[in-house]
Each structure stands twice: as C-alpha cells, then as structure tokens.
Design a protein around this motif. Structure first.
Motif, PDB file in Angstrom:
ATOM      1  N   ILE A 172       0.847  -1.204   0.000  1.00 34.45           N
ATOM      2  CA  ILE A 172       0.000   0.000   0.000  1.00 34.45           C
ATOM      3  C   ILE A 172       0.878   1.247   0.000  1.00 34.45           C
ATOM      4  O   ILE A 172       1.978   1.249   0.555  1.00 34.45           O
ATOM      5  N   GLY A 173       0.392   2.278  -0.652  1.00 37.98           N
ATOM      6  CA  GLY A 173       1.211   3.488  -0.831  1.00 37.98           C
ATOM      7  C   GLY A 173       2.345   3.171  -1.792  1.00 37.98           C
ATOM      8  O   GLY A 173       3.502   3.473  -1.526  1.00 37.98           O
ATOM      9  N   ALA A 174       1.999   2.530  -2.907  1.00 33.83           N
ATOM     10  CA  ALA A 174       3.015   1.938  -3.792  1.00 33.83           C
ATOM     11  C   ALA A 174       3.566   2.885  -4.855  1.00 33.83           C
ATOM     12  O   ALA A 174       4.623   2.627  -5.424  1.00 33.83           O
ATOM     13  N   SER A 175       2.844   3.969  -5.131  1.00 34.03           N
ATOM     14  CA  SER A 175       3.224   4.842  -6.243  1.00 34.03           C
ATOM     15  C   SER A 175       4.463   5.677  -5.905  1.00 34.03           C
ATOM     16  O   SER A 175       4.621   6.085  -4.747  1.00 34.03           O
ATOM     17  N   PRO A 176       5.383   5.937  -6.801  1.00 30.03           N
ATOM     18  CA  PRO A 176       5.357   5.577  -8.222  1.00 30.03           C
ATOM     19  C   PRO A 176       5.741   4.118  -8.527  1.00 30.03           C
ATOM     20  O   PRO A 176       5.522   3.658  -9.634  1.00 30.03           O
ATOM     21  N   GLY A 177       6.339   3.390  -7.548  1.00 30.57           N
ATOM     22  CA  GLY A 177       6.494   1.960  -7.800  1.00 30.57           C
ATOM     23  C   GLY A 177       7.886   1.375  -7.666  1.00 30.57           C
ATOM     24  O   GLY A 177       8.149   0.302  -8.197  1.00 30.57           O
ATOM     25  N   SER A 178       8.780   2.029  -6.928  1.00 33.70           N
ATOM     26  CA  SER A 178      10.117   1.419  -6.862  1.00 33.70           C
ATOM     27  C   SER A 178      10.155   0.222  -5.911  1.00 33.70           C
ATOM     28  O   SER A 178      10.913  -0.719  -6.141  1.00 33.70           O
ATOM     29  N   TRP A 179       9.306   0.200  -4.853  1.00 38.35           N
ATOM     30  CA  TRP A 179       9.224  -1.016  -4.025  1.00 38.35           C
ATOM     31  C   TRP A 179       8.613  -2.133  -4.886  1.00 38.35           C
ATOM     32  O   TRP A 179       9.050  -3.273  -4.837  1.00 38.35           O
ATOM     33  N   THR A 180       7.587  -1.771  -5.661  1.00 40.59           N
ATOM     34  CA  THR A 180       6.943  -2.771  -6.524  1.00 40.59           C
ATOM     35  C   THR A 180       7.983  -3.382  -7.460  1.00 40.59           C
ATOM     36  O   THR A 180       8.001  -4.593  -7.694  1.00 40.59           O
ATOM     37  N   VAL A 194      -1.353  -0.840  -4.273  1.00 41.95           N
ATOM     38  CA  VAL A 194      -2.516   0.036  -4.059  1.00 41.95           C
ATOM     39  C   VAL A 194      -2.028   1.449  -3.765  1.00 41.95           C
ATOM     40  O   VAL A 194      -1.114   1.634  -2.950  1.00 41.95           O
ATOM     41  N   ASP A 195      -2.621   2.402  -4.418  1.00 46.16           N
ATOM     42  CA  ASP A 195      -2.270   3.800  -4.138  1.00 46.16           C
ATOM     43  C   ASP A 195      -3.391   4.672  -4.695  1.00 46.16           C
ATOM     44  O   ASP A 195      -4.115   4.273  -5.611  1.00 46.16           O
ATOM     45  N   ARG A 196      -3.496   5.875  -4.114  1.00 44.86           N
ATOM     46  CA  ARG A 196      -4.467   6.820  -4.682  1.00 44.86           C
ATOM     47  C   ARG A 196      -3.921   7.413  -5.969  1.00 44.86           C
ATOM     48  O   ARG A 196      -4.673   7.897  -6.801  1.00 44.86           O
ATOM     49  N   ALA A 249      -6.110   2.926   0.364  1.00 36.71           N
ATOM     50  CA  ALA A 249      -5.683   1.589   0.804  1.00 36.71           C
ATOM     51  C   ALA A 249      -6.290   1.200   2.147  1.00 36.71           C
ATOM     52  O   ALA A 249      -6.423   0.009   2.444  1.00 36.71           O
ATOM     53  N   PHE A 250      -6.643   2.209   2.946  1.00 35.17           N
ATOM     54  CA  PHE A 250      -7.124   1.877   4.282  1.00 35.17           C
ATOM     55  C   PHE A 250      -8.568   1.374   4.281  1.00 35.17           C
ATOM     56  O   PHE A 250      -9.117   1.067   5.325  1.00 35.17           O
ATOM     57  N   THR A 251      -9.159   1.282   3.097  1.00 38.58           N
ATOM     58  CA  THR A 251     -10.492   0.670   3.006  1.00 38.58           C
ATOM     59  C   THR A 251     -10.371  -0.839   2.767  1.00 38.58           C
ATOM     60  O   THR A 251     -11.374  -1.549   2.771  1.00 38.58           O
ATOM     61  N   SER A 268       3.858  -1.378   3.604  1.00 33.78           N
ATOM     62  CA  SER A 268       3.283  -0.035   3.534  1.00 33.78           C
ATOM     63  C   SER A 268       4.403   1.002   3.553  1.00 33.78           C
ATOM     64  O   SER A 268       5.223   1.026   4.473  1.00 33.78           O
ATOM     65  N   ASP A 269       4.403   1.817   2.518  1.00 37.33           N
ATOM     66  CA  ASP A 269       5.278   3.002   2.507  1.00 37.33           C
ATOM     67  C   ASP A 269       4.357   4.219   2.325  1.00 37.33           C
ATOM     68  O   ASP A 269       4.767   5.256   1.815  1.00 37.33           O
ATOM     69  N   ALA A 270       3.082   4.014   2.748  1.00 33.20           N
ATOM     70  CA  ALA A 270       2.080   5.062   2.539  1.00 33.20           C
ATOM     71  C   ALA A 270       2.433   6.311   3.343  1.00 33.20           C
ATOM     72  O   ALA A 270       2.865   6.219   4.499  1.00 33.20           O
ATOM     73  N   GLU A 275      -0.431   6.636  13.359  1.00 37.46           N
ATOM     74  CA  GLU A 275      -1.635   6.229  14.111  1.00 37.46           C
ATOM     75  C   GLU A 275      -2.648   5.593  13.163  1.00 37.46           C
ATOM     76  O   GLU A 275      -3.271   4.576  13.478  1.00 37.46           O
ATOM     77  N   LYS A 276      -2.807   6.202  11.995  1.00 35.79           N
ATOM     78  CA  LYS A 276      -3.788   5.707  11.023  1.00 35.79           C
ATOM     79  C   LYS A 276      -3.369   4.311  10.527  1.00 35.79           C
ATOM     80  O   LYS A 276      -4.181   3.402  10.413  1.00 35.79           O
ATOM     81  N   LEU A 277      -2.081   4.182  10.272  1.00 33.31           N
ATOM     82  CA  LEU A 277      -1.548   2.897   9.808  1.00 33.31           C
ATOM     83  C   LEU A 277      -1.771   1.823  10.878  1.00 33.31           C
ATOM     84  O   LEU A 277      -2.202   0.708  10.580  1.00 33.31           O
ATOM     85  N   LEU A 327       7.195   4.059   9.130  1.00 34.19           N
ATOM     86  CA  LEU A 327       6.457   4.957  10.028  1.00 34.19           C
ATOM     87  C   LEU A 327       6.972   6.354   9.758  1.00 34.19           C
ATOM     88  O   LEU A 327       8.146   6.657  10.007  1.00 34.19           O
ATOM     89  N   LYS A 328       6.110   7.183   9.216  1.00 33.80           N
ATOM     90  CA  LYS A 328       6.545   8.526   8.789  1.00 33.80           C
ATOM     91  C   LYS A 328       6.119   9.554   9.818  1.00 33.80           C
ATOM     92  O   LYS A 328       4.960   9.577  10.207  1.00 33.80           O
ATOM     93  N   PHE A 329       7.067  10.390  10.198  1.00 31.73           N
ATOM     94  CA  PHE A 329       6.798  11.372  11.248  1.00 31.73           C
ATOM     95  C   PHE A 329       6.833  12.780  10.689  1.00 31.73           C
ATOM     96  O   PHE A 329       7.559  13.071   9.754  1.00 31.73           O
TER      97      PHE A 329
HETATM   98  C1  LIG Z   1       6.584   7.793  -0.380  1.00 37.10           C
HETATM   99  S1  LIG Z   1       5.325   7.418  -1.518  1.00 37.10           S
HETATM  100  C2  LIG Z   1       5.623   5.709  -1.741  1.00 37.10           C
HETATM  101  C3  LIG Z   1       6.822   5.391  -2.583  1.00 37.10           C
HETATM  102  C4  LIG Z   1       6.867   3.942  -3.008  1.00 37.10           C
HETATM  103  N1  LIG Z   1       7.153   3.054  -1.895  1.00 37.10           N
HETATM  104  C5  LIG Z   1       7.912   3.700  -4.053  1.00 37.10           C
HETATM  105  O1  LIG Z   1       8.858   2.960  -3.768  1.00 37.10           O
HETATM  106  O2  LIG Z   1       7.795   4.226  -5.151  1.00 37.10           O
HETATM  107  C6  LIG Z   1       3.900   7.454  -0.526  1.00 37.10           C
HETATM  108  C7  LIG Z   1       2.630   7.116  -1.240  1.00 37.10           C
HETATM  109  O3  LIG Z   1       1.589   6.910  -0.274  1.00 37.10           O
HETATM  110  C8  LIG Z   1       0.367   7.160  -0.977  1.00 37.10           C
HETATM  111  N2  LIG Z   1      -0.761   7.225  -0.034  1.00 37.10           N
HETATM  112  C9  LIG Z   1      -0.909   8.043   1.033  1.00 37.10           C
HETATM  113  N3  LIG Z   1      -2.091   7.789   1.650  1.00 37.10           N
HETATM  114  C10 LIG Z   1      -2.686   6.780   0.952  1.00 37.10           C
HETATM  115  C11 LIG Z   1      -3.921   6.081   1.101  1.00 37.10           C
HETATM  116  N4  LIG Z   1      -4.776   6.362   2.081  1.00 37.10           N
HETATM  117  N5  LIG Z   1      -4.194   5.088   0.210  1.00 37.10           N
HETATM  118  C12 LIG Z   1      -3.338   4.807  -0.784  1.00 37.10           C
HETATM  119  N6  LIG Z   1      -2.161   5.441  -0.975  1.00 37.10           N
HETATM  120  C13 LIG Z   1      -1.835   6.414  -0.116  1.00 37.10           C
HETATM  121  C14 LIG Z   1       0.672   8.430  -1.723  1.00 37.10           C
HETATM  122  O4  LIG Z   1      -0.254   8.619  -2.794  1.00 37.10           O
HETATM  123  C15 LIG Z   1       2.107   8.202  -2.198  1.00 37.10           C
HETATM  124  O5  LIG Z   1       2.131   7.734  -3.508  1.00 37.10           O
END
Ligand SMILES: C[S@@+](CC[C@H](N)C(=O)[O-])C[C@H]1O[C@@H](n2cnc3c(N)ncnc32)[C@H](O)[C@@H]1O
Length: 296
Positions: A170-178, A191-193, A213-215, A227-229, A234-236, A256-258
């Motif tokens: 989750i929070g996959a965009s742009p996709g380097s973890w993928t 999954v990403d918005r 993703a949290f749905t 998750s790199d969202a 807290e939400k995570l 965990l992002k602060f």
């Molecule tokens: C740091 S980027 C992730 C980078 C990714 N790991 C990579 O390697 O390319 C954080 C991502 O979290 C996504 N994000 C934040 N809240 C989200 C949510 N509720 N559902 C889905 N994606 C979410 C953002 O859209 C953003 O693309």
C-alpha cells in the motif's frame, strides 16, 4: 560499562530523546555510561566501549589490531591523526554490495580519537556496515530511490519474498518497491491513490488498485504486507490492528513517517507488537521502519 549510539545525519535530536539526558555528545555520537538500551533512531550501536591511551600512531594502530581486524574510523576530530592511524590498520574498503546479498560476516569495529593520546573503540558494533550505512551498487531503473530502503531491510533481516509469494503493497506509487518485489519474482497487488509509473504497472506480476488503501480488509492469502504510505503512523496502526486481530501470518513491513517531535507514544504502541522490531535504515529519512516477521 559505556555504550555509544550513532545518530543518522540530521536525526541527532530524535536519538537524544531516546537516551538518558546525561549522554555525552560528540557530534552524531552519544556516549552513555550504561549497558546498551533500545534506541530505534541509532544507526549503529558501539558496544563495550573501551577508552585506550596510546603513545604514538603506531601504538594506536597496534592496540586496535589486538582488539579486532576491521575498523571504521569516525572522523569527528583529529582527522589527520586518525587517517595516519587508519593507514597502519589492515586495509578495509566497504565494497559496494550487489543486491541480493548476505550480510558481511566479519565484525567491524568503530573508533574515534578523544584527545592527543586517547581513543575510544568498540570492536562489537551492532551494524556490519561502516557507521551503519550499507553501500549498494545502485541502478537507475526504478522510478525513485525508495527501493534502497527495501534492499537495506531485506539484507539486514536476511529474508525477502520468494518467487511466487503473494505481496500486498500500500502506498506503492510511483512503484520502486513494486519494482524490487517484481525483481524477486513475487506477485504484487499494489494500491495507491496515485497511479504507478507506466513501466511498473505494465509488469506481468503486478496488479494495481487505485483507491484509499485503508479501506482494504485483511486477506489471509497475503504473505508479505508492505506499507510506505504517506500517512500518520496512528492511522496505519489502526488499520494494521485489523490484520493482527485476524492473526495474520504475513510478514509486515511498514515505514512509520513522522511530521515533527513527540512520537514516543505511537512508537511504543508499535514496539509492543510481539516479535516486531523498529529500525532506522540509513536510507530512511524522517521515518522508521517497522518489521514483524511472518508466522509461517
Ligand atoms: C513515499 S510514496 C511511496 C513510494 C513507493 N514506496 C515507491 O517505492 O515508489 C507514498 C505514497 O503513499 C500514498 N498514499 C498516502 N495515503 C494513501 C492512502 N490512504 N491510500 C493509498 N495510498 C496512499 C501516496 O499517494 C504516495 O504515492
């Protein structure tokens, strides 16, 4: 007993907040007169510190050689003298690592010069990398440098997804973890918005859902959950609790992002999760990586 804690560059305050107020500070290095304690923000922990007096450059090198063969100099002060001592130690060059790779086996000590004839050394550091920072042969292919976080984590924990494993990211965009997971042969639901980079979404083993993703509800077929969202920890955690309540067997890897200070309470909540650990990767920014091993 003395222990040294090295902060990642720019995160000295975060580390200081975890350590006793009496810690003595040498730039990024904090010395505590006590046995090692947990310190999520430490990039390297210097165990069993010794204060060594030396008569000459050769004597300093000799005393280090007695205690270990590989050493990383922390050049906080007396840089010229330290460099001369280094030249008399066995040659050590941290060869760039080609991922996937195993952890270097040889212990690596750390040392610094305290004054004209005293040095501080530990032959037992927590990280096998110089000052806790692995140096990977980098590749220009992925869409961002975030892939280095996964490479570092997998190398440190000595495990990673295998070909055919089911990953949810989750929070996959742009996709380097993928991209990393795909390179390992895993199947990925990303999954990403925001959309993935086209060269990532078109990979055969990658499926993509563009949504919050949290749905998503817990799914027992997931073997690795990432998750790199960009969200409040807290939400995570509230979302992860649903997975933990269903006794998920998956490996759980979360950044965990602060946003500022005062994150001790939420950190404690993550720390309390059985068998999990929190670490600051050298490729993490103002964030920590939380890992709970899989239960397969
Ligand atoms: C740091 S980027 C992730 C980078 C990714 N790991 C990579 O390697 O390319 C954080 C991502 O979290 C996504 N994000 C934040 N809240 C989200 C949510 N509720 N559902 C889905 N994606 C979410 C953002 O859209 C953003 O693309």
């Amino acid at each position: 007993m003395k222990t040294g804690y090295l902060a990642p560059e720019g995160f000295e305050e975060e580390l200081a907040a975890e350590l006793p107020k009496s810690a003595e500070r040498f730039d990024r290095l904090f010395l505590v007169d006590d046995a090692p304690q947990k310190a999520a923000w430490a990039q390297n922990i210097w165990h069993d510190l010794e204060v060594i007096t030396f008569a000459s450059i050769s004597d300093a090198a000799k005393q280090l050689r007695i205690r270990g063969s590989l050493w990383a100099f922390y050049p906080f002060q007396y840089v010229r003298k330290g460099t001369l001592i280094e030249k008399k130690l066995p040659y050590f060059s941290a060869k760039p690592l080609s991922f996937p790779c195993s952890l270097p086996k040889a212990p690596l000590g750390s040392w610094m010069i305290l004054n004209e004839n005293t040095l501080l050394a530990s032959s037992q550091c927590s990280s096998p990398f110089p000052h806790g920072a692995p140096n990977f042969v980098q590749t220009a292919i992925p869409p961002s440098r975030a892939y280095l976080k996964l490479w570092e984590l997998f190398t440190l924990i000595g495990t990673m997804p295998q070909a055919g494993d089911q990953c949810l990211e989750i929070g996959a965009s742009p996709g380097s973890w993928t991209w990393v997971l795909d390179q390992l042969g895993a199947n990925i639901l990303a999954v990403d918005r925001a959309p993935l980079a086209p060269e990532i979404s078109s990979l055969e083993r990658v499926s993509f859902l563009q949504k919050d993703a949290f749905t998503l509800e817990p799914d027992s077929s997931v073997q690795w959950l990432f998750s790199d969202a960009a969200c409040y920890p807290e939400k995570l955690l509230r979302w992860l609790e649903k997975w933990l309540a269903r006794d998920t067997k998956a490996h759980l890897v979360c950044t965990l992002k602060f946003q500022g200070k005062g994150n001790e309470a939420i950190l404690k909540e993550f720390e309390k999760i059985e068998t999990s650990r929190i670490l600051h990767l050298s490729h993490n920014k103002h964030e920590l990586t939380w890992y709970r091993p899989g239960k397969f």
